[in-house]
Write a protein that holds these residues in place. Structure first.
Motif, PDB file in Angstrom:
ATOM      1  N   MET A  55     -15.445  10.220   9.811  1.00 20.07           N
ATOM      2  CA  MET A  55     -15.815  10.750   8.497  1.00 20.07           C
ATOM      3  C   MET A  55     -14.624  11.342   7.770  1.00 20.07           C
ATOM      4  SD  MET A  55     -19.592  12.385   9.119  1.00 20.07           S
ATOM      5  CE  MET A  55     -19.861  12.501   7.355  1.00 20.07           C
ATOM      6  N   ILE A  56     -13.678  11.927   8.507  1.00 20.10           N
ATOM      7  CA  ILE A  56     -12.470  12.470   7.865  1.00 20.10           C
ATOM      8  C   ILE A  56     -11.693  11.343   7.191  1.00 20.10           C
ATOM      9  CG2 ILE A  56     -10.223  13.515   8.303  1.00 20.10           C
ATOM     10  CD1 ILE A  56     -11.606  15.227  10.464  1.00 20.10           C
ATOM     11  N   PHE A  57     -11.484  10.247   7.910  1.00 21.89           N
ATOM     12  CA  PHE A  57     -10.767   9.114   7.328  1.00 21.89           C
ATOM     13  C   PHE A  57     -11.619   8.383   6.291  1.00 21.89           C
ATOM     14  CE2 PHE A  57      -7.834   9.952  10.659  1.00 21.89           C
ATOM     15  CZ  PHE A  57      -6.622   9.378  10.262  1.00 21.89           C
ATOM     16  N   GLN A  58     -12.928   8.480   6.420  1.00 20.78           N
ATOM     17  CA  GLN A  58     -13.821   7.905   5.422  1.00 20.78           C
ATOM     18  C   GLN A  58     -13.621   8.585   4.064  1.00 20.78           C
ATOM     19  OE1 GLN A  58     -18.039   8.427   6.289  1.00 20.78           O
ATOM     20  NE2 GLN A  58     -18.423   6.278   5.875  1.00 20.78           N
ATOM     21  N   GLY A  59     -13.227   9.840   4.101  1.00 21.48           N
ATOM     22  CA  GLY A  59     -12.936  10.538   2.859  1.00 21.48           C
ATOM     23  C   GLY A  59     -11.498  10.382   2.405  1.00 21.48           C
ATOM     24  N   LEU A  60     -10.576  10.205   3.344  1.00 24.10           N
ATOM     25  CA  LEU A  60      -9.145  10.154   3.006  1.00 24.10           C
ATOM     26  C   LEU A  60      -8.698   8.778   2.512  1.00 24.10           C
ATOM     27  CD1 LEU A  60      -6.382  11.582   3.018  1.00 24.10           C
ATOM     28  CD2 LEU A  60      -6.130  10.857   5.407  1.00 24.10           C
ATOM     29  N   ALA A  61      -9.093   7.718   3.196  1.00 25.73           N
ATOM     30  CA  ALA A  61      -8.585   6.378   2.890  1.00 25.73           C
ATOM     31  C   ALA A  61      -8.866   5.919   1.462  1.00 25.73           C
ATOM     32  CB  ALA A  61      -9.154   5.370   3.889  1.00 25.73           C
ATOM     33  N   PRO A  62     -10.065   6.178   0.882  1.00 26.12           N
ATOM     34  CA  PRO A  62     -10.294   5.730  -0.493  1.00 26.12           C
ATOM     35  C   PRO A  62      -9.352   6.343  -1.518  1.00 26.12           C
ATOM     36  CG  PRO A  62     -12.377   6.168   0.588  1.00 26.12           C
ATOM     37  CD  PRO A  62     -11.306   6.671   1.508  1.00 26.12           C
ATOM     38  N   ALA A  63      -8.737   7.481  -1.186  1.00 29.34           N
ATOM     39  CA  ALA A  63      -7.761   8.066  -2.117  1.00 29.34           C
ATOM     40  C   ALA A  63      -6.593   7.123  -2.340  1.00 29.34           C
ATOM     41  CB  ALA A  63      -7.263   9.414  -1.571  1.00 29.34           C
ATOM     42  N   PHE A  64      -6.224   6.362  -1.308  1.00 28.74           N
ATOM     43  CA  PHE A  64      -5.147   5.383  -1.433  1.00 28.74           C
ATOM     44  C   PHE A  64      -5.652   4.078  -2.048  1.00 28.74           C
ATOM     45  CE2 PHE A  64      -3.672   8.287   1.816  1.00 28.74           C
ATOM     46  CZ  PHE A  64      -2.319   8.405   1.556  1.00 28.74           C
ATOM     47  N   ILE A  65      -6.746   3.551  -1.507  1.00 24.51           N
ATOM     48  CA  ILE A  65      -7.218   2.243  -1.969  1.00 24.51           C
ATOM     49  C   ILE A  65      -7.774   2.334  -3.386  1.00 24.51           C
ATOM     50  CG2 ILE A  65      -9.625   2.300  -1.176  1.00 24.51           C
ATOM     51  CD1 ILE A  65      -7.142  -0.603  -0.731  1.00 24.51           C
ATOM     52  N   GLY A  66      -8.343   3.486  -3.768  1.00 26.49           N
ATOM     53  CA  GLY A  66      -8.864   3.646  -5.122  1.00 26.49           C
ATOM     54  C   GLY A  66      -7.760   3.608  -6.152  1.00 26.49           C
ATOM     55  N   ALA A  67      -6.669   4.334  -5.895  1.00 29.24           N
ATOM     56  CA  ALA A  67      -5.533   4.322  -6.821  1.00 29.24           C
ATOM     57  C   ALA A  67      -4.913   2.937  -6.908  1.00 29.24           C
ATOM     58  CB  ALA A  67      -4.499   5.350  -6.367  1.00 29.24           C
ATOM     59  N   PHE A  68      -4.819   2.248  -5.768  1.00 29.53           N
ATOM     60  CA  PHE A  68      -4.270   0.888  -5.755  1.00 29.53           C
ATOM     61  C   PHE A  68      -5.161  -0.061  -6.558  1.00 29.53           C
ATOM     62  CE2 PHE A  68      -4.309  -3.354  -3.814  1.00 29.53           C
ATOM     63  CZ  PHE A  68      -2.974  -3.708  -3.954  1.00 29.53           C
ATOM     64  N   ALA A  69      -6.472   0.034  -6.369  1.00 26.96           N
ATOM     65  CA  ALA A  69      -7.407  -0.863  -7.061  1.00 26.96           C
ATOM     66  C   ALA A  69      -7.397  -0.644  -8.565  1.00 26.96           C
ATOM     67  CB  ALA A  69      -8.818  -0.663  -6.505  1.00 26.96           C
ATOM     68  N   ASP A  70      -7.241   0.609  -9.009  1.00 26.05           N
ATOM     69  CA  ASP A  70      -7.201   0.888 -10.443  1.00 26.05           C
ATOM     70  C   ASP A  70      -5.944   0.329 -11.106  1.00 26.05           C
ATOM     71  OD1 ASP A  70      -9.647   2.141 -10.710  1.00 26.05           O
ATOM     72  OD2 ASP A  70      -8.850   4.147 -10.322  1.00 26.05           O
ATOM     73  N   ALA A  71      -4.895   0.154 -10.326  1.00 20.90           N
ATOM     74  CA  ALA A  71      -3.638  -0.348 -10.886  1.00 20.90           C
ATOM     75  C   ALA A  71      -3.461  -1.848 -10.692  1.00 20.90           C
ATOM     76  CB  ALA A  71      -2.454   0.400 -10.269  1.00 20.90           C
ATOM     77  N   GLU A  72      -3.805  -2.362  -9.507  1.00 16.10           N
ATOM     78  CA  GLU A  72      -3.480  -3.746  -9.163  1.00 16.10           C
ATOM     79  C   GLU A  72      -4.676  -4.680  -9.101  1.00 16.10           C
ATOM     80  OE1 GLU A  72      -0.396  -4.273  -9.279  1.00 16.10           O
ATOM     81  OE2 GLU A  72       0.175  -2.159  -9.231  1.00 16.10           O
ATOM     82  N   GLY A  73      -5.884  -4.156  -9.078  1.00 15.08           N
ATOM     83  CA  GLY A  73      -7.047  -5.031  -9.104  1.00 15.08           C
ATOM     84  C   GLY A  73      -8.001  -4.808  -7.955  1.00 15.08           C
ATOM     85  N   ARG A  74      -9.237  -5.264  -8.167  1.00 13.79           N
ATOM     86  CA  ARG A  74     -10.292  -5.086  -7.172  1.00 13.79           C
ATOM     87  C   ARG A  74     -10.193  -6.116  -6.043  1.00 13.79           C
ATOM     88  NH1 ARG A  74     -10.355  -0.542  -9.885  1.00 13.79           N
ATOM     89  NH2 ARG A  74     -11.479  -0.623 -11.867  1.00 13.79           N
ATOM     90  N   ARG A  75      -9.880  -7.369  -6.383  1.00 16.11           N
ATOM     91  CA  ARG A  75      -9.834  -8.405  -5.348  1.00 16.11           C
ATOM     92  C   ARG A  75      -8.797  -8.110  -4.260  1.00 16.11           C
ATOM     93  NH1 ARG A  75     -11.587 -13.562  -5.470  1.00 16.11           N
ATOM     94  NH2 ARG A  75      -9.530 -14.313  -4.835  1.00 16.11           N
ATOM     95  N   PRO A  76      -7.527  -7.801  -4.603  1.00 15.85           N
ATOM     96  CA  PRO A  76      -6.587  -7.484  -3.527  1.00 15.85           C
ATOM     97  C   PRO A  76      -6.993  -6.260  -2.724  1.00 15.85           C
ATOM     98  CG  PRO A  76      -5.589  -7.087  -5.682  1.00 15.85           C
ATOM     99  CD  PRO A  76      -6.865  -7.831  -5.921  1.00 15.85           C
TER     100      PRO A  76
END
Length: 505
Positions: free
Chosen positions: A86-107
């Protein structure tokens, strides 16, 4: 010479931005070029993609005893793998969310699924506790981004007036996972052994990745705008040629040009920054407390059902169906209620709810009231049912009582969460994945704390007083959310004024 090139590049980027602004104001363009059937398909894909995070957490519960026995560790150490998940369930989206907003949803989806599949293969093959602990963290990191991506795609393709309906579907998938996970896990662990759980997840994810790679189009507005700007070839799918034909047939649907940008490393600080904004912070903390109580109840439920009714793992798993069914139904109904209330407020202001140009910037629209007015009854009813559930379990009544109450607790928690999640996206339309990641962070971290303390609290206070405290915390959310209704629009205007001042400098 280098300065000249840099200056020229900056001038070109500024020119592109100015073109985008002038284009947006001079031409009326659709919010999205995707057809209704294409939107339905995309929402179907993201709905079930969002199942992977919650199902990966709960499918593991019935096998905890078997894992502890085979790896020769205590139940406490095995339970630690739930907390770290659960700790990583909260932490990991902070990275993937910022990446998705900049580079796209598919990657972003591709990264999530590849990490997730690799982790599941490792979990199925490992044979010591250290590997189990580490790989559960990796598994959580891969799966958790799918929840943030679901909300982000909905924000890409829907206007505020219709967002509730699609957000309801997106959240229905995420909330179906906790209901079906323990059942699948119980059957697999009982008949094929606990390692079969991770082989099942590997196959499930591998098969599900195929339609995403082949048919799921890029929707990120920073990459394709309203869908009329096609992504690079490496980020294309089989639907892109038909979309291009639609654009060629009607050039008026083409959105403003997309300002170029270089590949950027995800910045999790942007996610944390959302938590420190006054309005967003109050909403996110409210969401976190709401789900912390729900997670605590779910974590304590197996031991309470075993103690009160003598249930085995399979029967305990079946009891989770009630809360999952209530949550899934509520997510769909809540979406319709949100859209209705949005249109009602638009009519009161003399606005057309479908006029995306006027409503795209919500500075003059009471979006807080349109959303939270629907959430407050869910929270009040949820607190009441949580209170009754605690005392019903305390006096060990007939099983029908707890099952009915679990249905309503699941429905109320999900209804309120769906509304607050939609409001979070409404407040951050330019970075929905980052905002959803911030919501996920508070929800999972407070949930991790709740799962860690619920059993000691029940042992010390009993189920009655433990869930009375949870109900009291939920009731305390109502005044805070009422403040957001009254003061939120002013906070939002002040934020927009500060942003304009920074741009003018």
């Amino acid at each position: 010479m280098v300065e000249d090139v840099s200056s020229s590049s900056a001038d070109k980027e500024n020119t592109d931005i100015e073109k985008a602004k002038s284009h947006a104001t001079s031409v009326h363009i659709p919010h999205t070029i995707f057809s209704l059937n294409e939107i339905r398909f995309m929402v179907f894909i993201l709905t079930f993609a969002a199942i992977f995070s919650p199902i990966s957490s709960t499918i593991y519960y019935p096998a905890l005893g078997s894992v502890a026995e085979e790896l020769q560790v205590s139940d406490t150490l095995v339970n630690l793998t739930i907390t770290t998940f659960m700790i990583f369930q909260g932490l990991a989206p902070a990275f993937i969310g910022a990446f998705a907003d900049a580079e796209g949803r598919r990657p972003a989806y591709l990264i999530c699924f590849l990490v997730y599949i690799a982790a599941n293969i490792g979990l199925a093959l490992q044979s010591n506790y250290a590997a189990l602990l580490v790989l559960r963290c990796v598994q959580s990191s891969g799966s958790s981004g799918t929840v943030a991506l679901a909300s982000a795609v909905v924000a890409d393709i829907s206007t505020p007036s219709e967002r509730g309906r699609w957000m309801g579907w997106a959240n229905a998938g995420a909330l179906l996972g906790p209901a079906i996970g323990p059942i699948i896990g119980g059957v697999l662990a009982q008949y094929l052994g606990w390692r079969s759980i991770f082989w099942f997840l590997t196959i499930f994810a591998g098969v599900y990745l195929i339609p995403i790679l082949l048919f799921f189009p890029e929707s990120c507005r920073a990459v394709v705008g309203n869908g009329s700007h096609r992504p690079p070839k490496w980020n294309s799918c089989l639907l892109d040629p038909s979309l291009q034909k639609r654009i060629d047939a009607d050039p008026s649907i083409v959105g403003p040009p997309i300002p170029p940008h270089s590949l950027r490393f995800p910045n999790p600080i942007k996610t944390l920054a959302v938590l420190f904004e006054k309005e967003a912070g109050m909403i996110l903390i409210s969401t976190g407390i709401l789900f912390a109580g729900y997670y605590g109840l779910m974590a304590g439920l197996p031991s309470q059902l075993e103690a009160n009714y003598g249930f085995d793992s399979l029967h305990i798993g079946l009891c989770f169906i009630a809360s999952g069914a209530g949550g899934s139904i509520a997510a769909l109904v809540t979406g319709r209620l949100m859209d209705y209330n949005f249109r009602r407020h638009a009519r009161k202001l003399g606005l057309d709810a479908s006029d995306t140009r006027r409503l795209r910037t919500l500075s003059s629209f009471p979006i807080e009231a349109a959303r939270i007015e629907i959430a407050l009854p869910f929270i009040l009813l949820g607190a009441a049912t949580m209170l009754v559930f605690g005392w019903v379990m305390r006096f060990k009544t007939n099983l029908s009582g707890p099952i009915i109450l679990l249905f309503f607790i699941g429905a109320c928690t999900t209804g309120a969460f769906t509304i607050l999640a939609s409001l979070t996206v409404d407040l951050f339309p330019e970075k929905p994945a980052t905002a959803t990641a911030a919501s996920n962070m508070t929800r999972c971290w407070l949930g991790a704390a709740a799962t860690a303390i619920v059993v000691p609290m029940v042992n010390a206070l009993g189920t009655g007083w433990t869930y009375t405290i949870v109900a009291g915390l939920w009731l305390a959310l109502c005044p805070a959310l009422w403040i957001v209704i009254k003061v939120g629009p002013r906070w939002r205007r002040e934020k927009e004024e500060r942003a304009k001042e920074r741009e003018a400098r």
